[in-house]
Design a protein around this motif. Structure first.
Motif, PDB file in Angstrom:
ATOM      1  N   THR A 123      -6.703  -4.796  18.541  1.00 54.97           N
ATOM      2  CA  THR A 123      -7.507  -3.896  17.733  1.00 54.97           C
ATOM      3  C   THR A 123      -7.118  -4.120  16.295  1.00 54.97           C
ATOM      4  OG1 THR A 123      -5.879  -2.138  17.860  1.00 54.97           O
ATOM      5  CG2 THR A 123      -7.571  -2.172  19.590  1.00 54.97           C
ATOM      6  N   GLU A 124      -7.868  -3.553  15.429  1.00 54.77           N
ATOM      7  CA  GLU A 124      -7.582  -3.697  13.995  1.00 54.77           C
ATOM      8  C   GLU A 124      -6.192  -3.168  13.692  1.00 54.77           C
ATOM      9  OE1 GLU A 124      -8.942  -1.607   9.814  1.00 54.77           O
ATOM     10  OE2 GLU A 124     -10.336  -1.550  11.519  1.00 54.77           O
ATOM     11  N   GLY A 125      -5.894  -1.967  14.202  1.00 53.24           N
ATOM     12  CA  GLY A 125      -4.598  -1.368  13.895  1.00 53.24           C
ATOM     13  C   GLY A 125      -3.452  -2.105  14.547  1.00 53.24           C
ATOM     14  N   ALA A 126      -3.638  -2.476  15.847  1.00 57.69           N
ATOM     15  CA  ALA A 126      -2.556  -3.166  16.551  1.00 57.69           C
ATOM     16  C   ALA A 126      -2.238  -4.504  15.890  1.00 57.69           C
ATOM     17  CB  ALA A 126      -2.938  -3.366  18.012  1.00 57.69           C
ATOM     18  N   LEU A 127      -3.272  -5.228  15.477  1.00 61.53           N
ATOM     19  CA  LEU A 127      -3.052  -6.537  14.860  1.00 61.53           C
ATOM     20  C   LEU A 127      -2.343  -6.386  13.509  1.00 61.53           C
ATOM     21  CD1 LEU A 127      -3.425  -9.584  14.985  1.00 61.53           C
ATOM     22  CD2 LEU A 127      -5.715  -9.281  13.990  1.00 61.53           C
ATOM     23  N   THR A 128      -2.782  -5.338  12.756  1.00 64.13           N
ATOM     24  CA  THR A 128      -2.161  -5.129  11.432  1.00 64.13           C
ATOM     25  C   THR A 128      -0.674  -4.811  11.585  1.00 64.13           C
ATOM     26  OG1 THR A 128      -4.261  -4.349  10.515  1.00 64.13           O
ATOM     27  CG2 THR A 128      -2.245  -3.723   9.359  1.00 64.13           C
ATOM     28  N   ARG A 129      -0.392  -3.863  12.515  1.00 62.58           N
ATOM     29  CA  ARG A 129       1.010  -3.494  12.708  1.00 62.58           C
ATOM     30  C   ARG A 129       1.843  -4.687  13.189  1.00 62.58           C
ATOM     31  NH1 ARG A 129      -1.497   0.960  15.028  1.00 62.58           N
ATOM     32  NH2 ARG A 129      -1.093   0.091  17.106  1.00 62.58           N
ATOM     33  N   ALA A 130       1.242  -5.457  14.098  1.00 69.73           N
ATOM     34  CA  ALA A 130       1.984  -6.587  14.648  1.00 69.73           C
ATOM     35  C   ALA A 130       2.290  -7.632  13.565  1.00 69.73           C
ATOM     36  CB  ALA A 130       1.206  -7.219  15.795  1.00 69.73           C
ATOM     37  N   PHE A 133       4.961  -6.150  11.320  1.00 70.63           N
ATOM     38  CA  PHE A 133       6.238  -6.114  12.019  1.00 70.63           C
ATOM     39  C   PHE A 133       6.830  -7.521  12.142  1.00 70.63           C
ATOM     40  CE2 PHE A 133       8.628  -6.490  15.982  1.00 70.63           C
ATOM     41  CZ  PHE A 133       9.615  -5.542  15.788  1.00 70.63           C
ATOM     42  N   ALA A 134       5.964  -8.490  12.504  1.00 68.69           N
ATOM     43  CA  ALA A 134       6.460  -9.868  12.672  1.00 68.69           C
ATOM     44  C   ALA A 134       6.999 -10.436  11.355  1.00 68.69           C
ATOM     45  CB  ALA A 134       5.340 -10.742  13.232  1.00 68.69           C
ATOM     46  N   CYS A 135       6.262 -10.166  10.260  1.00 71.88           N
ATOM     47  CA  CYS A 135       6.711 -10.688   8.955  1.00 71.88           C
ATOM     48  C   CYS A 135       8.035 -10.044   8.525  1.00 71.88           C
ATOM     49  CB  CYS A 135       5.615 -10.448   7.909  1.00 71.88           C
ATOM     50  SG  CYS A 135       4.176 -11.520   8.138  1.00 71.88           S
ATOM     51  N   GLU A 136       8.115  -8.684   8.735  1.00 72.57           N
ATOM     52  CA  GLU A 136       9.343  -8.006   8.329  1.00 72.57           C
ATOM     53  C   GLU A 136      10.520  -8.452   9.185  1.00 72.57           C
ATOM     54  OE1 GLU A 136      11.766  -5.580   6.031  1.00 72.57           O
ATOM     55  OE2 GLU A 136       9.735  -6.379   5.739  1.00 72.57           O
ATOM     56  N   ARG A 137      10.259  -8.593  10.468  1.00 70.19           N
ATOM     57  CA  ARG A 137      11.341  -9.029  11.346  1.00 70.19           C
ATOM     58  C   ARG A 137      11.799 -10.443  10.976  1.00 70.19           C
ATOM     59  NH1 ARG A 137      11.104  -9.240  17.980  1.00 70.19           N
ATOM     60  NH2 ARG A 137      13.331  -9.690  18.301  1.00 70.19           N
TER      61      ARG A 137
END
Length: 716
Positions: A123-130, A133-137
């Motif tokens: 979804t738009e939100g799930a992809l944005t969060r992922a 999160f991936a970049c920050e991690r």
């Protein structure tokens, strides 16, 4: 470049560079549509349909996050993540999988992905969060990895530094010593083990000062140690250490305190350099300098050191001050011409003429105005690449005054020397005459008969001469009267005839010829005896060299000495065929006489019942003629044989010998004739004298006297 931004800035990204990796066009469009609907600021959105294409993009482009499908045409499963993770370690990986279970996603995380999503959950939100999160991690992971890398690098640097320090300690040619605050040994390096002879493991924990420092220096070493702890460091102090063998090694120490993280002193590091050889060299150098200074101060020659360019005095020794009458301070820096020499201004015998050495006599004026004569030697030398002139001089004023007296004394010495030469010849001749004197009785017996009848005839001739003289007087008186016309000639003739008959002049005239013949025969016999003695002694040729056959000399000597030998010994001759030798024949005969008479006297002293035997033999080789005189007498003891050639040494009673016979013989053979005179003897078995004369004589010295006197000194 993006990874550096992530590390330096811990906040989330404000814009993103994204890459979609999927070989399904529908899935790609779906993801791109969701991204456009999201609130993410996307500056770049790239697409790759295969793993190979994605790797090329990641190697050439900066990408913050790659949205990856695990199953591509050229890669399947978790290997896709691993390959992309290697392609760009700074890019976050977000895995999108169509499988419902989480197993595939977990494997992707283990392979290097930062997050994963099911395609059904996109979804738009799930992809944005992922994505966020991936970049920050990924950013945090990158920071952590780089921190770990820095730690590893630092640890490696520390390890290398430690290894380097340890290698320095192990190989350093200097003492490295660590003590605790009580002065106990923590460790020291192999160099100290080597020079001290104490292995480290045997001394760790021991008191350094008690174990290594001599008692005489121990308190000073402890005081220095205390100052190091108090003031952090000290340096330049020399303290010896005592080795295992008890030797002392002189060490120059530098020390500093060791502190912990709280800046508390926990020990002391000491660095020591063995200066034993250096100190010895310095001590030797100082002693050498002291010796040179002592020589400089005590030498009896004035010495001045001069600069050849400026002609100024650089230094003078004390004797130079004394000679010149000026102090060292008055002379240093002055022009040498004004004080030490008399050269014209700007002129120097050595410096100007290019000589290395110049000697001369000069007149110089002292400080008190007195003009003195000096003998100077100026030498050019180079010391440490610097040229100098060494002007050495001595005061010869007194010598000049004494020169005339010395010349007079030399003249007197010359006269004395001539007299000494004459005395030496007289000594030799006296010994010769003494030898002949021993034979005088025998010679006198032989001369007695002819001398007796010559004396008798002389008395007769004396009577005849008187009568003839009386007759001649009458003749003279008669002639005078006849010439005056006062006498009768016939009467005078009768008177003369009467006297003539009374004097038996006719008988005298007949007998006088016989008397002359008898006397001539007697005189010839005496002359022959004298000539034999003269030939034996050769007094008139005492210094002349001539060719002479030793066999003839031996036979002539035996004739002269026959009366002194015949009663005690028989003489056997073994004379070989020998060439003549150049020699003074009279002197050689004297040597034969001395040796033969000594042999006969030695045999006589034995008081033996039988007669002794003297064997005289001669032989020749290419260089020498050798004569051996061997007797069967008592022999010579070893303590005496060393002295037989010493002047005035004799074993005969007082008045029986002069002690010069063999000494003169040695002088004649060895010094005069460059030959050899050797004595061999054993007590009870007799004595042998060996005379060796060279067939060729070197050029004779002008004066034999000096050689003879040297011979006396050598023989004594």
């Amino acid at each position: 470049m993006k990874s550096q931004t992530l590390i330096e800035n811990p906040t989330q990204l404000t814009s993103y560079r994204l890459l979609v990796v999927d070989d399904d066009e529908v899935d790609c469009q779906r993801i791109e549509r969701l991204l456009r609907l999201s609130d993410l600021t996307i500056t770049h959105l790239l697409r790759a349909a295969s793993l190979r294409e994605a790797e090329e993009i990641l190697r050439s482009e900066s990408v913050d996050c790659a949205i990856v499908d695990l199953n591509l045409t050229d890669s399947k499963g978790v290997e896709t993540v691993r390959s992309l993770e290697k392609a760009c370690i700074h890019t976050a990986l977000l895995v999108v999988t169509g499988q419902e279970s989480d197993g595939c996603g977990v494997q992707a995380l283990a392979g290097g992905a930062q997050d994963y999503l099911h395609k059904d959950d996109l979804t738009e939100g799930a992809l944005t969060r992922a994505i966020r999160f991936a970049c920050e991690r990924k950013r945090i992971q990158t920071v952590w990895e780089e921190s770990e890398q820095r730690d590893r690098v630092r640890q490696e640097e520390i390890r290398r530094e430690r290894d380097f320090a340890e290698s320095l300690i192990e190989t350093a040619q200097a003492i490295i010593l660590v003590l605790d605050t009580q002065g106990r040994i923590i460790r020291y390096n192999p160099y100290l083990e080597e020079i001290s002879g104490y292995p480290q493991q045997e001394r760790v924990g021991q008191d350094w000062f008690e174990e290594f420092i001599p008692e005489s220096h121990r308190q000073g070493a402890r005081d220095s140690f205390a100052r190091t702890i108090r003031y952090s460091r000290t340096g330049g102090m020399v303290n010896p250490i005592r080795t295992h063998k008890g030797h002392l090694r002189h060490i120059e120490w530098r020390s500093r305190s060791l502190k912990d993280e709280r800046n508390q002193t926990v020990g002391v590091l000491l660095i020591g350099q063995d200066i034993t050889e250096k100190k010895q060299a310095l001590d030797d150098f100082q002693r050498s300098q002291d010796r040179l200074q002592a020589v400089w101060n005590s030498i009896l020659t004035g010495v001045a050191l001069i600069d050849p360019k400026t002609h100024t005095v650089l230094d003078v020794n004390p004797i130079a001050e004394k000679i010149l009458g000026k102090s060292r301070e008055q002379l240093i820096g002055q022009i040498c011409r004004e004080h030490i020499c008399c050269n014209p201004p700007g002129h120097c015998s050595v410096a100007d003429q290019g000589e290395m050495r110049h000697c001369s006599e000069q007149m110089i004026r002292r400080a008190d105005g007195k003009v003195i004569s000096v003998l100077k030697s100026i030498t050019k030398t180079t010391l440490h690449d610097q040229e100098y002139l060494i002007d050495s001089f001595i005061d010869i004023t007194d010598r000049k005054v004494a020169e005339k007296a010395i010349r007079d004394a030399n003249a007197k010495l010359e006269e004395a020397y001539k007299e000494l030469k004459g005395m030496h010849s007289q000594v030799v001749q006296s010994e010769k005459l003494a030898s002949i004197g021993q034979l005088a009785a025998g010679v006198a017996h032989e001369m007695n008969t002819p001398v007796g009848f010559v004396a008798s005839n002389f008395d007769t001739l004396k009577s005849y001469v008187k009568k003839m003289t009386d007759l001649l007087r009458i003749y003279q008186e008669s002639l005078t009267e006849v010439q005056a016309g006062h006498a009768d000639v016939e009467e005078l003739a009768k008177r003369v005839e009467t006297v003539r008959q009374q004097s038996k002049i006719d008988f005298i005239l007949d007998d006088i010829q016989g008397l002359f013949e008898e006397s001539s025969e007697g005189l010839e016999r005496v002359t022959a005896i004298v000539q034999n003695l003269r030939d034996f002694s050769r007094i008139d040729q005492a210094e002349a060299f001539d060719s002479y056959n030793l066999n003839e000399g031996i036979q002539a000597t035996l004739v002269v000495a026959r009366n002194a030998i015949k009663y005690d010994a028989d003489v056997e001759l073994e004379l070989g065929k020998i060439p003549p030798v150049p020699c003074c024949s009279g002197q050689i005969n004297q040597v034969f006489l001395n040796i033969l008479v000594n042999a006969a006297q030695a045999i006589k002293e034995q008081k033996r019942e039988d007669r002794g035997c003297i064997v005289v033999s001669t032989q020749a080789d290419d260089q020498f003629v050798t004569c051996r005189v061997r007797d069967d007498g008592p022999g010579i003891p070893p303590e005496v044989i060393k002295k037989v050639f010493d002047p005035f040494f004799t074993t005969k009673p007082t008045g029986k010998g002069t002690g010069l016979g063999l000494s003169v013989s040695y002088d004649i053979i060895v010094n005069k004739h460059r030959g050899e005179l050797i004595v061999n003897s054993q007590v009870g078995q007799g004595t042998e004298f060996v005379i060796r004369l060279p067939l060729q004589q070197p050029a004779q010295e002008e004066s034999y006297g000096s050689e003879s006197m040297e011979g006396y000194e050598a023989s004594s």
